[in-house]
Write an enzyme that holds these catalytic residues in place. Structure first.
Site, mmCIF file in Angstrom:
data_model
loop_
_atom_site.group_PDB
_atom_site.id
_atom_site.type_symbol
_atom_site.label_atom_id
_atom_site.label_comp_id
_atom_site.label_asym_id
_atom_site.label_seq_id
_atom_site.Cartn_x
_atom_site.Cartn_y
_atom_site.Cartn_z
ATOM 1 N N GLU A 1 0.880 -1.150 0.000
ATOM 2 C CA GLU A 1 0.000 0.000 0.000
ATOM 3 C C GLU A 1 0.934 1.220 0.000
ATOM 4 O O GLU A 1 1.831 1.301 0.826
ATOM 5 C CB GLU A 1 -0.867 0.032 1.272
ATOM 6 C CG GLU A 1 -1.822 1.208 1.257
ATOM 7 C CD GLU A 1 -2.598 1.372 2.566
ATOM 8 O OE1 GLU A 1 -2.241 0.732 3.565
ATOM 9 O OE2 GLU A 1 -3.550 2.167 2.572
ATOM 10 N N ARG B 1 5.401 -13.903 9.081
ATOM 11 C CA ARG B 1 6.245 -12.771 8.779
ATOM 12 C C ARG B 1 7.527 -12.876 9.589
ATOM 13 O O ARG B 1 7.558 -13.509 10.650
ATOM 14 C CB ARG B 1 5.520 -11.478 9.122
ATOM 15 C CG ARG B 1 5.254 -11.342 10.608
ATOM 16 C CD ARG B 1 4.234 -10.277 10.892
ATOM 17 N NE ARG B 1 4.819 -8.966 10.691
ATOM 18 C CZ ARG B 1 4.075 -7.852 10.661
ATOM 19 N NH1 ARG B 1 2.761 -7.932 10.778
ATOM 20 N NH2 ARG B 1 4.640 -6.701 10.517
ATOM 21 N N LYS C 1 4.472 0.855 11.218
ATOM 22 C CA LYS C 1 4.555 2.144 10.538
ATOM 23 C C LYS C 1 4.316 3.299 11.505
ATOM 24 O O LYS C 1 5.002 4.303 11.513
ATOM 25 C CB LYS C 1 3.501 2.166 9.425
ATOM 26 C CG LYS C 1 4.023 2.682 8.105
ATOM 27 C CD LYS C 1 2.995 2.466 7.015
ATOM 28 C CE LYS C 1 2.961 1.026 6.552
ATOM 29 N NZ LYS C 1 1.966 0.752 5.513
#
Length: 554
Positions: A35, A260, A270
Site C-alpha cells: 500500500e 512474517r 509504521k
RNA sequence: UGACCCAUGGUGUAAUUGGCAACACAACGGUUUUUGGUAUCGUUAUUCUAGGUUCGAGUCCUAGUGGGUCAACCA
C-alpha cells in the site's frame, strides 16, 4: 556446479513445484502488493524476496501492484520510494507497475454482479450498529435489518452511491455471507464505502472505494496471479477470498500464508516508526538506524546481504524472532569480499619513528586480501604517525599483541617497529611514543626475521584527513520492544544508539570515496559515505563493526 | 470461553515424506593469519507433555499444555 546440494524445498516451493508438476499451472505468477502509504522496511524486504525469488526460481513472473484503495492515506511519493527500494534490492517487476485503482471500474462491475446474484446488499446501518451486529468471536452475530432488502433496491442505491447521491458514511455495500460464522470476516463484511477523498491517481472520479477484501483478491484474479502469498494474519480472510472467487466465477488465485519475519531489536510498525521520526529521535525515515530499506541503504547494508539474510531465515508458519547477528553476519560476509581496506585512526596517539631519516616512503596498501584483483593503493609513511591510543599500553596484560615498551609490533603494510620509550604529561597520560623501525622489515620484502605478533593500523600525521565517524548501535535496548504488556516500546529506545566520533583521522586515499563505496577501516569496521558528507566535512556511517574476540571476556 | 494457525539446540530453518536429528548464526575452546578481521577444526538437543499405531515416530492418531491470530466504513 553439479556438486550443488539439492536444498530442501520450503512449503511454498513445495506447493508451487506440485502445481507445476500436476499441470495445475503452466507458469506461476506472483505479486508484491504494497500500500503506498509509507516506506518499505525489512519485513517488506522479506515479502519482496519471497514473491520475486520464488517466481524467478520457477521461471514465472512477479507483478508489482500498489494496493491503493484508501485515498486518505496514499500518496504518489510513496509509490516512487517503493519502486526505488525494490529496484535497489535487485528485483524487476513484470511489465509495468500495476495499481488496484486501475481496476475500479471492474471492481464496481463485480460488486454489481454480487448484488444481482443476491450476494450483496446496501446497508444503511451506522458504524456502531454494524459493529453491534457483528458481535464478538465467541458469539454469533445478528442480521442487519437491511439484509433482505430487494435486489433492485440495493442495485439502485449502489448506483446512486457511486453517483454521489449520499453522504460519506451514510451507507455501505455488504457481502451477504453468514452472520453466524465463527470467522468474523465472514459476518457480512463491508466491501464498498463512501469516501469523498482525492485519490492520488483517480483524483475525484470516485466517491466510493472498495475495501481490502474486495480489492486484493479480485486484483489477483484480474492479473491471473497463481499464488498470492501473504502473512499469517490474513489467514482468516482466506475463506472470504475464496468465497468471492466462487461467487464471481473469476480466475482462482490461491492465497497462501506464511509467518512474517521479525528481527530482534527492530520494529516494523509504521505508526511507531513514524513516532521516532516525529519526535526527532532519528533524523528521518532513512536514518541509518531505521529498519527501513532506505535506512539500511544509507547505513551501507549491501542489497545482496539483505537478500542473503532473507534466504537464510527461510520460510515457515511459526512465530519467529531472528537474531540481528545473522543479518550482521550476512552484511559482513558480503563486505568482507568487496569492501576496500583503508586505515583510519579514531583516537590518535602520536608515534615518532626516531631512526626514520627519509622525508617519506610510499607504501603499497592491499585493497582487499580476499580479492587480489581489487588491487592496491599508495599509503604515505613518514617519521611522525598516529596509532590508536588503545594500541599502546605501558604495562600490558599477558596476551597483549599491540605496542608496549620494548616490544615489537608491525605497522600494517609497513615496517616492524620497536618501542623505545614514551612521554607522559603531568596527569600521567601518554602523549607520545618513541620507536625505531627495522629498515629490512618492509611488508612484502621482509628479511628481518623478526616475528611481530601484532599489526597496527596507522596514518601519517602530515597527510591525514579528518573525518567524522558515525557509529550506530541497536535502536532499542530490548530485542522485542513491542512484546511487553503495560510498557510502551519507547521505554526501550536506546538513547546511545548514535555515537559520533570527530577525532578520527584517515589516510588521504579516503578522500576519493564516492557515495555507495564501502570500506573496511581496518581493525575498526565497515563504513560507507553518508549522503550529507561534504569535502569540508567528510562523514562516514559505520555499517557494522568487525567481529572481535579480544576483550570480550571480562 | 468460539474458530483458526503454530510447537525441533540460545536463535532461525532442515530431516530423502515413517528409517542414525542436519545446516547457518550465536557462544565457548583450538589452529592459521601482516586486520585480535577472514579461513579452518572442535564443543553445545530427553524434537512441549502423556498416551496410541508401528519392527521402527520429530514425522501419523488422540488428549493435554503453551504461544499466536481474528471483532476498523485500514491494508
Amino acid at each position: 556446479m553439479s556438486e550443488e546440494k539439492t536444498r530442501s524445498l520450503n512449503f511454498l516451493e513445495e506447493i508451487i513445484a506440485d502445481d507445476l508438476k500436476t499441470g495445475k499451472h503452466k507458469e506461476i505468477h506472483t505479486r508484491f502488493p504494497p500500500e503506498p502509504n509509507g516506506y518499505l522496511h525489512i519485513g517488506h524486504a522479506k515479502a519482496i524476496w519471497i514473491n520475486f525469488s520464488l517466481a524467478k526460481k520457477y521461471n514465472g513472473k512477479t507483478n508489482l501492484r500498489f494496493d491503493d484503495t484508501n485515498p486518505e492515506k496514499e500518496e504518489t511519493e510513496y509509490v516512487e520510494s517503493i519502486k526505488k527500494d525494490i529496484a535497489w534490492l535487485g528485483f524487476k517487476w513484470h511489465d509495468k507497475p500495476y495499481f488496484a485503482s486501475d481496476y475500479f471500474d471492474k471492481l464496481y462491475e463485480f460488486a454489481t454482479q454480487l448484488i444481482e446474484q443476491g450476494d450483496a446488499y446496501i446497508d444503511e446501518s451506522t458504524v456502531e450498529q454494524i459493529a453491534e451486529q457483528k458481535g464478538v468471536p465467541t458469539k454469533p452475530g445478528t442480521n442487519s435489518p437491511y439484509r433482505d432488502r430487494p435486489i433492485a433496491e440495493s442495485l439502485d442505491l449502489f448506483k446512486k452511491m457511486k453517483e454521489g447521491a449520499f453522504e460519506d458514511g451514510s451507507m455501505v455495500l455488504r457481502a451477504k455471507v453468514d452472520m453466524t460464522a465463527p470467522n468474523m470476516h465472514l459476518r457480512d463484511p463491508i466491501i464498498y464505502r463512501i469516501k469523498r477523498s482525492r485519490h492520488h491517481r483517480t483524483g475525484d472520479d470516485w466517491c466510493i472505494y472498495p475495501m481490502y477484501d474486495f480489492a486484493h483478491g479480485q486484483s489477483d484474479s484480474i492479473e491471473n496471479i497463481t499464488h498470492s502469498m501473504c502473512s499469517l494474519e490474513f489467514i482468516h480472510h482466506r475463506p472470504l477470498y475464496n468465497w468471492f472467487i466462487e461467487k464471481l466465477g473469476i480466475f482462482p488465485s490461491r492465497q497462501i500464508e506464511f509467518a512474517r519475519m521479525n528481527v530482534a531489536y527492530m520494529i516494523t510498525s509504521k505508526r511507531r516508526l513514524l513516532k521516532l521520526v516525529e519526535q526527532g529521535l532519528v533524523t528521518g525515515w532513512d536514518d541509518p538506524r531505521m529498519p527501513t530499506i532506505s535506512g539500511m541503504r544509507r547505513r551501507g547494508y549491501p542489497p545482496e546481504a539483505i537478500i542473503n539474510f532473507c534466504e537464510k531465515t527461510g520460510i515457515a508458519k511459526r512465530d519467529n524472532l531472528v537474531e540481528i547477528e545473522l543479518l550482521e553476519s550476512c552484511v559482513r560476509d558480503h563486505l568482507n569480499s568487496t569492501a576496500t581496506r583503508a586505515m583510519v585512526v579514531t583516537d590518535p596517539l602520536k608515534v615518532v619513528i626516531t631512526n626514520f631519516d627519509k622525508d617519506k616512503e610510499i607504501i603499497s596498501g592491499i585493497n582487499n586480501p580476499e580479492d587480489e584483483s581489487a588491487g592496491r593503493h599508495d599509503v604515505i609513511l613518514r617519521k611522525e604517525i598516529y596509532i590508536e591510543k588503545g594500541d599502546f599500553m605501558i604495562d600490558p596484560p599477558k596476551k597483549y599483541f599491540r605496542m608496549a615498551p620494548d616490544k615489537d609490533v608491525r605497522l600494517k603494510n609497513g615496517f616492524i617497529l620497536h618501542c623505545d620509550g614514551y612521554t607522559t604529561d603531568d596527569k600521567g597520560e601518554v602523549t607520545e611514543v618513541q620507536c625505531s623501525y627495522y629498515p629490512n622489515s618492509k611488508s612484502g620484502e621482509d628479511v628481518s626475521g623478526i616475528k611481530a605478533k601484532g599489526t597496527l593500523h596507522w596514518v601519517s600525521i602530515q597527510d591525514a584527513v579528518p573525518v567524522t565517524l558515525r557509529n550506530y548501535d541497536k535502536l532499542f535496548t530490548d530485542p522485542a520492544p513491542m512484546s511487553h504488556e503495560g510498557k510502551e516500546f519507547m521505554e526501550f529506545f536506546n538513547h546511545d544508539s548514535l555515537e559520533e566520533n570527530k577525532t578520527a583521522l584517515a589516510e588521504p586515499y579516503i578522500s576519493t570515496a564516492k557515495l555507495g563505496d564501502s570500506f573496511q577501516f581496518m581493525r575498526k569496521g565497515y563504513y560507507t559515505l553518508d549522503p550529507t558528507s561534504t569535502d569540508e566535512n567528510i562523514v562516514f556511517n559505520r555499517t557494522v563493526g568487525l567481529k572481535s574476540s579480544w576483550g570480550k571476556k571480562r
